[in-house]
Design a protein around this motif. Structure first.
Motif, PDB file in Angstrom:
ATOM      1  N   ASN A  93       5.298 -33.409-100.607  1.00 60.71           N
ATOM      2  CA  ASN A  93       5.098 -33.419-102.107  1.00 60.71           C
ATOM      3  C   ASN A  93       5.911 -34.716-102.551  1.00 60.71           C
ATOM      4  O   ASN A  93       7.113 -34.387-103.166  1.00 60.71           O
ATOM      5  N   THR A  94       5.248 -35.817-102.920  1.00 57.51           N
ATOM      6  CA  THR A  94       5.890 -36.744-103.399  1.00 57.51           C
ATOM      7  C   THR A  94       6.524 -36.969-104.807  1.00 57.51           C
ATOM      8  O   THR A  94       7.488 -37.425-105.197  1.00 57.51           O
ATOM      9  N   HIS A  95       5.606 -36.191-105.517  1.00 56.48           N
ATOM     10  CA  HIS A  95       6.227 -36.034-107.038  1.00 56.48           C
ATOM     11  C   HIS A  95       7.432 -34.966-107.104  1.00 56.48           C
ATOM     12  O   HIS A  95       8.256 -35.224-108.128  1.00 56.48           O
ATOM     13  N   TRP A  96       7.250 -34.173-106.502  1.00 58.12           N
ATOM     14  CA  TRP A  96       8.610 -32.920-106.624  1.00 58.12           C
ATOM     15  C   TRP A  96       9.432 -32.842-105.483  1.00 58.12           C
ATOM     16  O   TRP A  96       9.297 -32.144-104.819  1.00 58.12           O
ATOM     17  N   GLY A  97      10.351 -33.722-105.283  1.00 59.64           N
ATOM     18  CA  GLY A  97      11.420 -33.628-104.522  1.00 59.64           C
ATOM     19  C   GLY A  97      11.241 -34.109-103.170  1.00 59.64           C
ATOM     20  O   GLY A  97      12.293 -34.181-102.152  1.00 59.64           O
ATOM     21  N   GLY A  98      10.139 -34.550-102.789  1.00 54.64           N
ATOM     22  CA  GLY A  98       9.858 -35.286-101.417  1.00 54.64           C
ATOM     23  C   GLY A  98       9.680 -34.087-100.302  1.00 54.64           C
ATOM     24  O   GLY A  98      10.076 -34.627 -99.264  1.00 54.64           O
ATOM     25  N   VAL A  99       9.534 -32.899-100.864  1.00 52.17           N
ATOM     26  CA  VAL A  99       9.664 -31.936 -99.734  1.00 52.17           C
ATOM     27  C   VAL A  99       8.242 -31.799 -99.038  1.00 52.17           C
ATOM     28  O   VAL A  99       7.120 -32.215 -99.207  1.00 52.17           O
ATOM     29  N   PRO A 309      17.255 -31.856-108.534  1.00 50.41           N
ATOM     30  CA  PRO A 309      16.678 -32.439-109.464  1.00 50.41           C
ATOM     31  C   PRO A 309      14.928 -32.428-109.448  1.00 50.41           C
ATOM     32  O   PRO A 309      14.458 -32.494-110.666  1.00 50.41           O
ATOM     33  N   GLY A 310      14.288 -32.560-108.340  1.00 51.10           N
ATOM     34  CA  GLY A 310      12.968 -32.421-108.352  1.00 51.10           C
ATOM     35  C   GLY A 310      12.453 -31.328-108.416  1.00 51.10           C
ATOM     36  O   GLY A 310      10.917 -30.780-108.398  1.00 51.10           O
ATOM     37  N   PHE A 311      13.253 -29.954-108.625  1.00 55.38           N
ATOM     38  CA  PHE A 311      12.488 -28.823-108.685  1.00 55.38           C
ATOM     39  C   PHE A 311      12.500 -28.413-109.934  1.00 55.38           C
ATOM     40  O   PHE A 311      11.994 -27.136-110.004  1.00 55.38           O
ATOM     41  N   LEU A 312      12.955 -28.929-110.724  1.00 50.36           N
ATOM     42  CA  LEU A 312      13.042 -28.437-112.258  1.00 50.36           C
ATOM     43  C   LEU A 312      13.323 -26.940-112.789  1.00 50.36           C
ATOM     44  O   LEU A 312      12.450 -26.340-113.424  1.00 50.36           O
ATOM     45  N   TYR A 313      14.317 -26.560-111.958  1.00 50.43           N
ATOM     46  CA  TYR A 313      14.841 -25.170-112.179  1.00 50.43           C
ATOM     47  C   TYR A 313      15.836 -25.078-113.467  1.00 50.43           C
ATOM     48  O   TYR A 313      16.605 -25.606-113.315  1.00 50.43           O
ATOM     49  N   GLN A 314      15.357 -24.378-114.293  1.00 50.51           N
ATOM     50  CA  GLN A 314      16.158 -24.228-115.352  1.00 50.51           C
ATOM     51  C   GLN A 314      16.216 -22.771-116.003  1.00 50.51           C
ATOM     52  O   GLN A 314      15.456 -21.759-115.653  1.00 50.51           O
ATOM     53  N   GLN A 315      17.438 -22.535-116.580  1.00 49.47           N
ATOM     54  CA  GLN A 315      17.579 -20.795-117.158  1.00 49.47           C
ATOM     55  C   GLN A 315      16.827 -20.992-118.606  1.00 49.47           C
ATOM     56  O   GLN A 315      16.132 -21.986-118.993  1.00 49.47           O
TER      57      GLN A 315
END
Ligand code: AHR
Length: 492
Positions: A93-99, A309-315
């Motif tokens: 998943n190149t856009h989002w964290g390379g996972v 930072p690639g996971f965009l987890y926010q409160q």
């Protein structure tokens, strides 16, 4: 005291229930963990979908879900996500964290999720790195009832009957992550790709959504409408509320009152953006056939400290709840031209309605706004007018009161009023024209501007019955607390 007039004689547009949609991408912990845990998980699930989240979304009244992206959509190859999960191809998943994406959640799983949620389906196809054939075959796979290579493949994978695809997006952000195209080039590509998005289902036409502009990119709207307007049903605008700038967006939970107003002013700016895009669309489509879709919106803050930072987890705080109420009231007011909106994103990503931690789940203030506003779904927008001053700082000002009012088929009115002031309550006197009021029920969501729910304190912010009003013969008088959203259900 501010004056508030609701006029049931002035019936406007139908508020499409799909304005209350969500967006879920293969990004961070949205799909995996947030929605899908797999059949073998210890977390209670039905066919892999987590039960707590599914129940919460059903109660919230989720009408439609967009999938699989976002940027992910333009590098997603749907054939990698069908068949025996153990044999599915893995990808980066190149856009989002390379996972590593193991494709265990694919087309069949998405339809299973929507089936459990009782919601409609919005699929986004791959224009950026896919082919016309790949997109066309996906539509055939999902929707063709007869004998064909793709329908037979679907059967082989365990699904006899076709599914209903209500909305189909031809690419995502093709001006950026979806291929860095210019608008004239995309318009041509759109025309070619959409030709092969066939309507196999005699009972329902697929609603085709073209990639629309980023925020204030009016040139994109102009060119795409001019060159391809007659081939689309909807044009999809993206607008994120970013407090500062993309390099330094700002914390989700630690912010000053000035930053609170900056965020709200930027959220409120969507009203002007919508108006200006609609003016352009109307020029190329005077009959107003093509509708506006806002399939990504919401706050985008810095990620929670210590998270990928690639996971965009926010409160998500009361500030986000007010942003949601501002947006949803504005969308209701434009319901003559807006067909669908999808907040980004459902779980664990950006302005989510719920967050998960292992088997635990917490509902965010934004969740409660969606749940309060669900009474607007499919209602008729009424003429409504409120007097208001402005609040904010010298540079960031917006109206103190932002509202909308709708009516159901029995004439019951739903009015949602947001007080955007960080610190001051405001008195309003509401009059419902030509009406005698029988009963009013009200609910409120309020708290400090930075109040939020955590896994240790799940109910710091939640809706409560609201009693701060007095019914009058033809309306009510109410004290709307600072930083609050109040819903009035008015029976006549
Ligand atoms: O929602 C996160 C990302 O924001 C989406 O993948 C993309 O479409 C947008 O830029």
């Amino acid at each position: 005291m501010e004056k508030y007039l609701i006029n049931p004689n002035e019936k406007k547009s139908t508020v499409s229930k799909d304005i209350y949609g969500n967006f879920s991408e293969h990004l961070g912990r949205c799909i995996y963990e947030g929605l899908f845990v797999g059949r073998d998980s210890d977390i209670p699930n039905v066919n892999g979908m987590r039960t707590d989240v599914v129940n919460a979304l059903k109660e919230m009244g989720l009408p439609v879900l967009r999938w699989p992206g976002g940027c992910f959509a333009d590098e997603y190859h749907w054939m990698d996500g069908i068949g025996d999960p153990a044999m599915r191809k893995k990808m980066i998943n190149t856009h989002w964290g390379g996972v590593i994406e193991d494709n265990s959640f694919g087309t069949h799983e998405f339809f299973e999720l929507c089936d459990q949620l009782g919601c409609d389906v919005y699929i986004t196809g791959n224009v950026g790195s896919g082919s016309v054939r790949e997109m066309s075959e996906w539509v055939e796979y999902m929707t063709f009832a007869g004998e064909s290579p793709m329908a037979n493949l679907r059967r082989k994978n365990g699904r006899d009957k076709p599914w209903r695809v209500k909305y189909f997006g031809v690419g995502n952000e093709n001006w950026g992550c979806g291929g860095n195209m210019d608008p004239a080039y995309y318009a041509n590509e759109y025309r070619r790709y959409q030709t092969y998005v066939r309507n196999y289902d005699g009972n329902s036409r697929i609603y085709k959504v073209a990639c629309g502009p980023n925020a204030e990119d009016y040139n994109w709207t102009e060119t795409v409408m001019k060159n391809a307007g007659r081939h689309m049903d909807g044009l999809a605008l993206h607008y994120y509320t970013v407090t500062h700038d993309w390099g330094h967006k700002g914390s989700a939970t630690e912010f000053s009152t000035d930053e609170y107003y900056t965020t709200l002013r930027k959220a409120y700016h969507i009203d002007e953006i919508i108006r200006r895009h609609l003016e352009i669309m109307n020029r190329y489509d005077p009959s107003k056939r093509v509708e506006l879709v806002i399939d990504e919106w919401g706050t985008w803050h810095d990620v929670e400290p210590g998270t990928n930072p690639g996971f965009l987890y926010q409160q998500n705080s009361m500030r986000d709840a007010i942003v949601a109420a501002i947006n949803l009231n504005i969308f209701n007011k434009h319901s003559d031209r807006i067909r669908m909106c999808n907040i980004a994103q459902t779980i664990n990503v950006l302005q989510s309605v719920a967050l998960t931690d292992g088997a635990d789940m917490v509902l965010t203030p934004t969740y409660y706004v969606f749940k309060m506003f669900k009474d607007h779904q499919n209602n008729t927008l009424l003429g409504s007018y409120i007097t208001t001053d402005e609040v904010g700082t010298d540079s960031d000002r917006l109206p103190r009161l932002i509202e909308s009012a709708t009516e159901d088929e029995n004439g019951v009115i739903c009015s949602t009023v947001a007080n955007t002031s960080a610190s001051e309550s405001v008195q309003i006197k509401c009059q419902v024209a030509d009406s005698e009021i029988k009963e009013i029920r009200a609910e409120i969501l309020t708290g400090a501007i930075d109040a939020y729910n955590t896994f240790d304190c799940k109910e710091a912010v939640k809706t409560q019955a609201f009693e701060g009003f007095t019914k009058t013969a033809d309306g009510f008088v109410a004290d709307i607390p600072a930083c609050s959203v109040v819903k009035f259900i008015i029976e006549r």
